[in-house]
Design a protein around this motif. Structure first.
Motif, PDB file in Angstrom:
ATOM      1  N   GLY A 187       0.790  -1.221   0.000  1.00 51.81           N
ATOM      2  CA  GLY A 187       0.000   0.000   0.000  1.00 51.81           C
ATOM      3  C   GLY A 187       0.821   1.269   0.000  1.00 51.81           C
ATOM      4  N   GLU A 188       2.103   1.175   0.384  1.00 52.65           N
ATOM      5  CA  GLU A 188       2.969   2.357   0.368  1.00 52.65           C
ATOM      6  C   GLU A 188       3.175   2.898  -1.042  1.00 52.65           C
ATOM      7  OE1 GLU A 188       6.651   1.681   2.391  1.00 52.65           O
ATOM      8  OE2 GLU A 188       5.688   0.718   4.100  1.00 52.65           O
ATOM      9  N   VAL A 189       2.871   2.087  -2.053  1.00 45.64           N
ATOM     10  CA  VAL A 189       3.126   2.499  -3.432  1.00 45.64           C
ATOM     11  C   VAL A 189       2.310   3.727  -3.820  1.00 45.64           C
ATOM     12  CG1 VAL A 189       1.349   1.058  -4.519  1.00 45.64           C
ATOM     13  CG2 VAL A 189       3.459   1.561  -5.761  1.00 45.64           C
ATOM     14  N   GLY A 190       1.216   3.952  -3.122  1.00 43.52           N
ATOM     15  CA  GLY A 190       0.400   5.115  -3.423  1.00 43.52           C
ATOM     16  C   GLY A 190       0.678   6.305  -2.539  1.00 43.52           C
ATOM     17  N   GLY A 191       1.725   6.244  -1.726  1.00 42.61           N
ATOM     18  CA  GLY A 191       2.025   7.312  -0.793  1.00 42.61           C
ATOM     19  C   GLY A 191       3.052   8.298  -1.310  1.00 42.61           C
ATOM     20  N   SER A 192       3.609   9.060  -0.374  1.00 46.13           N
ATOM     21  CA  SER A 192       4.529  10.139  -0.746  1.00 46.13           C
ATOM     22  C   SER A 192       5.848   9.637  -1.314  1.00 46.13           C
ATOM     23  CB  SER A 192       4.800  11.019   0.483  1.00 46.13           C
ATOM     24  OG  SER A 192       5.387  10.256   1.528  1.00 46.13           O
ATOM     25  N   SER A 193       6.209   8.388  -1.033  1.00 45.61           N
ATOM     26  CA  SER A 193       7.498   7.871  -1.489  1.00 45.61           C
ATOM     27  C   SER A 193       7.617   7.833  -3.001  1.00 45.61           C
ATOM     28  CB  SER A 193       7.744   6.469  -0.915  1.00 45.61           C
ATOM     29  OG  SER A 193       7.889   6.514   0.486  1.00 45.61           O
ATOM     30  N   THR A 194       6.499   7.687  -3.695  1.00 46.90           N
ATOM     31  CA  THR A 194       6.536   7.593  -5.161  1.00 46.90           C
ATOM     32  C   THR A 194       6.037   8.865  -5.840  1.00 46.90           C
ATOM     33  OG1 THR A 194       4.310   6.639  -5.235  1.00 46.90           O
ATOM     34  CG2 THR A 194       6.162   5.103  -5.041  1.00 46.90           C
ATOM     35  N   GLU A 195       5.697   9.876  -5.060  1.00 50.16           N
ATOM     36  CA  GLU A 195       5.041  11.066  -5.610  1.00 50.16           C
ATOM     37  C   GLU A 195       5.871  11.739  -6.696  1.00 50.16           C
ATOM     38  OE1 GLU A 195       3.199  15.335  -4.014  1.00 50.16           O
ATOM     39  OE2 GLU A 195       4.080  13.889  -2.618  1.00 50.16           O
ATOM     40  N   ARG A 196       7.145  11.958  -6.447  1.00 54.83           N
ATOM     41  CA  ARG A 196       7.968  12.691  -7.420  1.00 54.83           C
ATOM     42  C   ARG A 196       8.088  11.958  -8.750  1.00 54.83           C
ATOM     43  NH1 ARG A 196       6.605  16.943  -5.577  1.00 54.83           N
ATOM     44  NH2 ARG A 196       7.649  17.870  -3.785  1.00 54.83           N
ATOM     45  N   LEU A 197       8.155  10.648  -8.717  1.00 55.41           N
ATOM     46  CA  LEU A 197       8.252   9.921  -9.980  1.00 55.41           C
ATOM     47  C   LEU A 197       6.894   9.784 -10.662  1.00 55.41           C
ATOM     48  CD1 LEU A 197      10.945   7.150  -9.448  1.00 55.41           C
ATOM     49  CD2 LEU A 197      11.130   9.363 -10.580  1.00 55.41           C
ATOM     50  N   ARG A 198       5.827   9.731  -9.889  1.00 61.43           N
ATOM     51  CA  ARG A 198       4.511   9.737 -10.540  1.00 61.43           C
ATOM     52  C   ARG A 198       4.302  11.038 -11.311  1.00 61.43           C
ATOM     53  NH1 ARG A 198       0.338   8.847  -6.104  1.00 61.43           N
ATOM     54  NH2 ARG A 198       2.118   8.929  -4.674  1.00 61.43           N
ATOM     55  N   GLU A 199       4.805  12.158 -10.777  1.00 59.76           N
ATOM     56  CA  GLU A 199       4.723  13.427 -11.503  1.00 59.76           C
ATOM     57  C   GLU A 199       5.452  13.350 -12.842  1.00 59.76           C
ATOM     58  OE1 GLU A 199       4.718  16.422  -7.602  1.00 59.76           O
ATOM     59  OE2 GLU A 199       6.553  16.046  -8.731  1.00 59.76           O
ATOM     60  N   LEU A 200       6.453  12.479 -12.909  1.00 56.87           N
ATOM     61  CA  LEU A 200       7.240  12.318 -14.132  1.00 56.87           C
ATOM     62  C   LEU A 200       6.776  11.114 -14.946  1.00 56.87           C
ATOM     63  CD1 LEU A 200      10.596  13.311 -12.500  1.00 56.87           C
ATOM     64  CD2 LEU A 200       9.727  14.346 -14.605  1.00 56.87           C
ATOM     65  N   ASN A 201       5.563  10.653 -14.668  1.00 59.85           N
ATOM     66  CA  ASN A 201       4.875   9.646 -15.479  1.00 59.85           C
ATOM     67  C   ASN A 201       5.411   8.229 -15.270  1.00 59.85           C
ATOM     68  OD1 ASN A 201       2.663   9.313 -17.242  1.00 59.85           O
ATOM     69  ND2 ASN A 201       4.027   9.032 -18.994  1.00 59.85           N
ATOM     70  N   PHE A 202       5.685   7.885 -14.024  1.00 58.71           N
ATOM     71  CA  PHE A 202       6.044   6.514 -13.679  1.00 58.71           C
ATOM     72  C   PHE A 202       4.834   5.817 -13.070  1.00 58.71           C
ATOM     73  CE2 PHE A 202      10.101   8.407 -14.171  1.00 58.71           C
ATOM     74  CZ  PHE A 202      11.041   7.393 -14.334  1.00 58.71           C
ATOM     75  N   MET A 203       4.539   4.621 -13.544  1.00 56.94           N
ATOM     76  CA  MET A 203       3.510   3.788 -12.961  1.00 56.94           C
ATOM     77  C   MET A 203       4.181   2.752 -12.054  1.00 56.94           C
ATOM     78  SD  MET A 203       0.731   1.155 -14.657  1.00 56.94           S
ATOM     79  CE  MET A 203       1.916  -0.188 -14.788  1.00 56.94           C
ATOM     80  N   HIS A 204       3.978   2.889 -10.750  1.00 63.52           N
ATOM     81  CA  HIS A 204       4.580   1.972  -9.793  1.00 63.52           C
ATOM     82  C   HIS A 204       3.635   0.818  -9.492  1.00 63.52           C
ATOM     83  CE1 HIS A 204       7.073   5.550  -9.020  1.00 63.52           C
ATOM     84  NE2 HIS A 204       7.958   4.723  -8.496  1.00 63.52           N
ATOM     85  N   CYS A 205       4.198  -0.375  -9.412  1.00 64.66           N
ATOM     86  CA  CYS A 205       3.463  -1.555  -8.970  1.00 64.66           C
ATOM     87  C   CYS A 205       4.246  -2.205  -7.835  1.00 64.66           C
ATOM     88  CB  CYS A 205       3.281  -2.559 -10.104  1.00 64.66           C
ATOM     89  SG  CYS A 205       2.189  -1.991 -11.429  1.00 64.66           S
ATOM     90  N   ALA A 206       3.549  -2.700  -6.836  1.00 62.95           N
ATOM     91  CA  ALA A 206       4.211  -3.230  -5.647  1.00 62.95           C
ATOM     92  C   ALA A 206       3.529  -4.490  -5.157  1.00 62.95           C
ATOM     93  CB  ALA A 206       4.215  -2.183  -4.535  1.00 62.95           C
ATOM     94  N   ILE A 207       4.309  -5.291  -4.439  1.00 62.11           N
ATOM     95  CA  ILE A 207       3.809  -6.443  -3.711  1.00 62.11           C
ATOM     96  C   ILE A 207       4.360  -6.363  -2.291  1.00 62.11           C
ATOM     97  CG2 ILE A 207       3.516  -8.016  -5.668  1.00 62.11           C
ATOM     98  CD1 ILE A 207       6.313  -9.096  -5.140  1.00 62.11           C
ATOM     99  N   ASP A 208       3.752  -7.101  -1.379  1.00 60.94           N
ATOM    100  CA  ASP A 208       4.340  -7.250  -0.055  1.00 60.94           C
ATOM    101  C   ASP A 208       5.646  -8.021  -0.200  1.00 60.94           C
ATOM    102  OD1 ASP A 208       2.205  -5.975   1.047  1.00 60.94           O
ATOM    103  OD2 ASP A 208       1.348  -7.745   2.015  1.00 60.94           O
TER     104      ASP A 208
END
Length: 936
Positions: free
Chosen positions: A511-532
């Motif tokens: 669930g951390e994938v949708g938090g602040s840790s990925t914010e800067r790269l999402r602004e640059l058009n990165f789609m993050h996917c995560a698993i436990d």
């Protein structure tokens, strides 16, 4: 791999002669005794001299033989550590050796359970980053002149009193030396949660006669524990020599400044050791019997003479007089096959089951957002080959018992409390953990820990579990808003996002994938996917607590980590295969176009997600570049230098109150931990031929390391060790002058060059204490204790816009970019006094415009500018049409970071190019361009 330091020029000739002599000696030629350290005979022909020391050493030698110990340092069974004396010859291994640890010599926890060494004894050597341990009474490191963490290079000097050499090349290997100063022996149990009675319930019954004493300890205070433990320890020592209550002084710790080479033999030498008064410390008789060639009737001494003489010969060839030695021993580092082959075999077997297809998956939920950086959140589950003997994904695989369902719900409750809070704090979630433990252990019954299935008899690599050949594991993906105008409207503009794996933080979750840790790269058009990250995810917190109380169960953690590596490879394949996620409507626009680019997948992880990334990236056939944020490696270094270990250490110190035990166990378990973290794979990360000889070809990989200076959670010194190990460059200047406590900060690392594609380290600094911009942080302590002063900078590097730009360039443009204007990189609003005053001059801003995007003729598209300024000047934006202007009906919000372009329906061009210029108001400008491809 970091190249060991060559011999000083004055020693090169003598070393060459010494190596030649070693070769002659190997052919059977004997030489006269030479106390200067020259070559000497081996075997039964070693000339002996002086009186026998048997009367003073027999007791320690006999005790060592009974328990499987090394008798050189009788203060603790396994000292000195690591040592080839704790291995045996094995011609079937790549190194010719195999660990031979005996259970009778292993430390016991407070319940009297000795640590089981069986899983360690399959290894053909010790860890590439092994923490070396011993004990020297009355040693003063400053008076001795031993190399501290602030001057690791001092260990390479000709006169270094404590050093390590490669036994074959005789080259020095960089190390630093410290005494364990962590708060352990005086603080266990008192504030432990659960208390002593609960601990005993978890780990089993106490030895007979101790229960009353143990239960009474829960009412004791820290000041009273040491004498209580001392009395118990002395009473039990004749019967239980490894008992947890024996109070020992702090251990002497030697750590490598770069990892050791796989498969190599090393020699540790200690000489001219001194007390605080400057007095030379005499060598113990257990060592002098070899050094001074005293005769002995003890079989164990005679059996070891030839090996010790070989050590003296090689040290003599290095220019070391044997009569100056206080102690010397050797150890062998395990091979690449030992640490990597199991997970490589699992990878290949798992991918083979796909038959060239994509993993099976299903989408569980889809949630669209009207605002924020995420346009759509998708959760699903994928089927992965199961190499574990029991389901590890208990909460992912349909529970049959209501109590198990309750347990999973309790764990989810823990996850909710930990979301976006950084490090888990046990006190904040102890209630949920306690309830989960009760459900798991008492109501459901304590489930056996999950292990990798090696078959029976044990095979060379884990096998798929025939009874449950697959498991389901959940994943979560965040489609960025920059990727598309709408996912419900046909012919919307589309800018396919960059597929990215995201590794979560300490004992966290997907669930951390949708938090602040990925914010800067999402602004640059990165789609993050995560698993436990199974093994070290939120669901593992209860089991982790139990493991810390009985470290013989540690294998379960690292076995699950290795299954987790396979899970990451399957998620990577889902992102890149044409029949994978890009084929599902949830990842497409309304007219069936994929919202991400499946031709490439990269890795982005922070904290634990960076520390555990090494095995995933190093063994990945698809992920070739990764960014590891606020990272390090080698948990034996990290744990006691981290505030995160405070709550978890409570359990560990309660289970193992003895100081020597604590140091030894943390060093020991890293042999297994290496199988699932950077320490075991860093040396092979960038080698194109790393696994070819093992029959598992893998492409080379590059990583960008982001470090928070003075990090309270991940020791920045461990990132420096990793960067030397991978031969990475470093952004210079890395810090302001005088900021780092090292004599020569970031030595052994070349300066990173603009535009290079290789691996590099970048330090981000929030500034010194009370700097006027934030609370600041001092440099990390020079002891093995956590930083506690000031502001923890752990989460700051990832929040910087310039950090996002640098990561974007490294991952997508495959180049290193200096985003800090030729200065150190700063975070949390801080700039140095010279920048704040203007004395440093003006640095130009940076800007990126993600693209290209496709848009229908007559349609509309949004364009985005992501910009940062090293001086933190306010920026202005100016968009313009650079090419294809006849196709543009309107360009609106041209003075904003986000502009909107409307195309006419009759455009004859195939594309429109837009440019954005950012200005800092002081003459500094930067430009970026992006393209709109027109769909007729």
């Amino acid at each position: 791999m970091f190249v060991s330091a060559p011999l000083p020029p004055a020693l090169r000739r003598s070393a060459a002669i010494g190596l030649l002599a070693l070769g002659v000696s190997a052919c059977g030629t004997s030489n006269a005794p030479d106390t200067s350290g020259g070559s000497a005979p081996g075997g039964d022909d070693i000339p002996l001299q002086g009186p026998s020391l048997d009367s003073s050493i027999q007791a320690s030698v006999d005790d060592a033989e009974r328990r499987g110990c090394d008798f050189l340092v009788p203060d603790y069974c396994q000292f000195p550590w690591p040592s080839n004396a704790l291995t045996l010859a094995d011609s079937s291994t790549a190194t010719g050796r195999r660990l031979n640890l005996q259970r009778a010599g292993m430390p016991m926890n407070i319940a009297g359970i000795p640590l089981n060494p069986a899983e360690y004894n399959v290894e053909d050597g010790f860890s590439q980053g092994q923490m070396m341990l011993t004990y020297v009474p009355e040693l003063d490191l400053e008076a001795t002149g031993a190399a501290p963490v602030t001057d690791i290079e001092a260990s390479l000097r000709t006169d270094a009193p404590i050093f390590v050499i490669d036994a074959e090349t005789l080259e020095r290997h960089p190390i630093w030396i410290e005494v364990d100063t962590s708060d352990t022996a005086s603080t266990p149990v008192c504030d432990a949660a659960p208390g002593i009675s609960e601990l005993l319930a978890l780990v089993g019954d106490a030895p007979e006669g101790l229960s009353t004493v143990l239960n009474g300890l829960s009412d004791a205070c820290a000041a009273a524990l040491a004498p209580i433990f001392a009395v118990i320890g002395d009473t039990l020592d004749p019967l239980l020599p490894n008992n947890a209550f024996k109070i020992d002084p702090p251990a002497l710790i030697l750590r490598p400044g770069a990892n050791f080479e796989e498969g190599r033999r090393y020699i540790v030498a200690m000489r001219n050791l001194r007390t605080a008064d400057g007095e030379t410390i005499p060598a113990p008789p257990q060592f002098r019997v070899f050094r001074d060639r005293h005769p002995s009737d003890l079989a164990a001494v005679q059996a070891r003479r030839a090996d010790m003489e070989d050590i003296f010969q090689r040290l003599g060839a290095h220019g070391v007089a044997r009569d100056t030695l206080y102690m010397a021993w050797d150890f062998t580092v395990r091979s690449s096959a030992s640490v990597a082959k199991p997970v490589l075999a699992m990878r290949d077997r798992a991918l083979e089951t796909l038959g060239g297809g994509a993993p099976e998956f299903e989408i569980v939920s889809v949630e669209d957002f009207d605002g924020g950086d995420t346009l759509r959140r998708i959760e699903g589950r994928m089927s992965v080959p199961n190499f574990l003997n029991l389901p590890d994904g208990l909460c992912d695989n349909t529970p049959l018992l209501s109590d198990v369902a309750d347990y999973c719900a309790a764990i989810e409750g823990v996850a909710d409390q930990l979301t976006d809070t950084g490090a888990p704090v046990i006190s904040d979630v102890s209630g949920a953990i306690s309830e989960a433990l009760q459900l798991l252990i008492r109501d459901v019954g304590q489930l056996p820990f999950s292990r990798l299935n090696y078959g029976n008899p044990r095979g060379p690599a884990p096998e798929i579990n025939a009874l449950q050949p697959t498991q389901d594991f959940r994943f979560q993906c965040e489609i960025p808003r920059t990727a598309a105008g709408s996912l419900s409207e046909a012919e919307t503009w589309l800018r396919p996002a960059h597929a990215t794996l995201y590794g979560h933080g300490l004992l966290g979750g997907k669930g951390e994938v949708g938090g602040s840790s990925t914010e800067r790269l999402r602004e640059l058009n990165f789609m993050h996917c995560a698993i436990d990250w199974i093994g070290m995810a939120t669901r593992d917190v209860p089991m982790t607590a139990i493991i810390l109380l009985e470290m013989g169960q540690f294998r379960s953690l690292t076995d699950r980590l290795q299954q987790g590596v396979v899970n990451w490879h399957f998620l990577s394949r889902l992102l890149t295969h044409p029949e994978g996620l890009s084929s599902h409507p949830a990842f497409q626009t309304a007219d069936g176009r994929a919202v991400f680019n499946p031709s490439r997948v990269v890795y982005d992880g922070n904290s634990q997600g960076g520390i555990l990334a090494g095995p995933v990236i190093a063994t990945s056939p698809e992920v070739k570049r990764g960014v590891l944020g606020v990272i390090g490696m080698n948990y034996s270094t990290l744990l006691r230098r981290s505030v995160d270990f405070d709550p978890y250490g409570t359990f560990f110190y309660a289970g193992y109150p003895n100081s020597f035990d604590q140091s030894f166990i943390l060093s020991l378990v890293n042999i297994l931990w290496d199988r699932g973290e950077n320490n075991g794979f860093a040396g092979d990360l960038r080698r194109t031929d790393a696994f070819d000889a093992l029959g598992h070809p893998t492409p080379d990989h590059e990583v960008l390391l982001h470090v928070a200076f003075g990090d309270h959670q991940v020791a920045d010194v461990s990132a420096e060790v990793m960067n030397r190990t991978i031969d990475g460059a470093v952004h210079r200047p890395a810090t302001e002058p005088g900021r780092h406590t090292n004599v020569n900060p970031y030595w052994g690392m070349p300066a990173a060059s603009e535009g290079e594609s290789g691996s590099a380290l970048v330090v981000w600094d929030i500034g010194p204490l009370d700097n006027g911009f934030n609370d600041g942080t001092p440099a990390s302590p020079v002891t093995n204790t956590p930083p506690r002063e000031g502001q923890d900078p752990h989460s700051d590097p990832r929040k910087e816009v310039s950090s996002g730009i640098q990561r974007y360039d490294f991952l997508i443009r495959e180049r290193f970019t200096d985003v800090c204007g030729g200065r150190p990189c700063f975070a949390r609003d801080y700039v140095s006094p010279s920048v704040a005053s203007g004395a440093a001059g003006n640095a130009a801003p940076l800007v990126r415009a993600p693209g290209p995007a496709s848009v229908a003729a007559g349609g509309m598209a949004q364009v985005f500018a992501i910009a940062a300024d090293p001086d933190r000047d306010a920026l202005s934006y100016a968009w313009r049409v650079a090419a294809g202007g006849d196709c543009v009906d309107a360009l609106t919000a041209a003075d904003q970071a986000q502009a909107e372009v409307t195309l006419n329906a009759n455009c004859g061009d195939s594309a429109v190019e837009l440019a954005v210029t950012v200005s800092d108001g002081r003459g500094g400008t930067a430009e970026a361009r992006t393209q709109l491809d027109i769909i007729p």
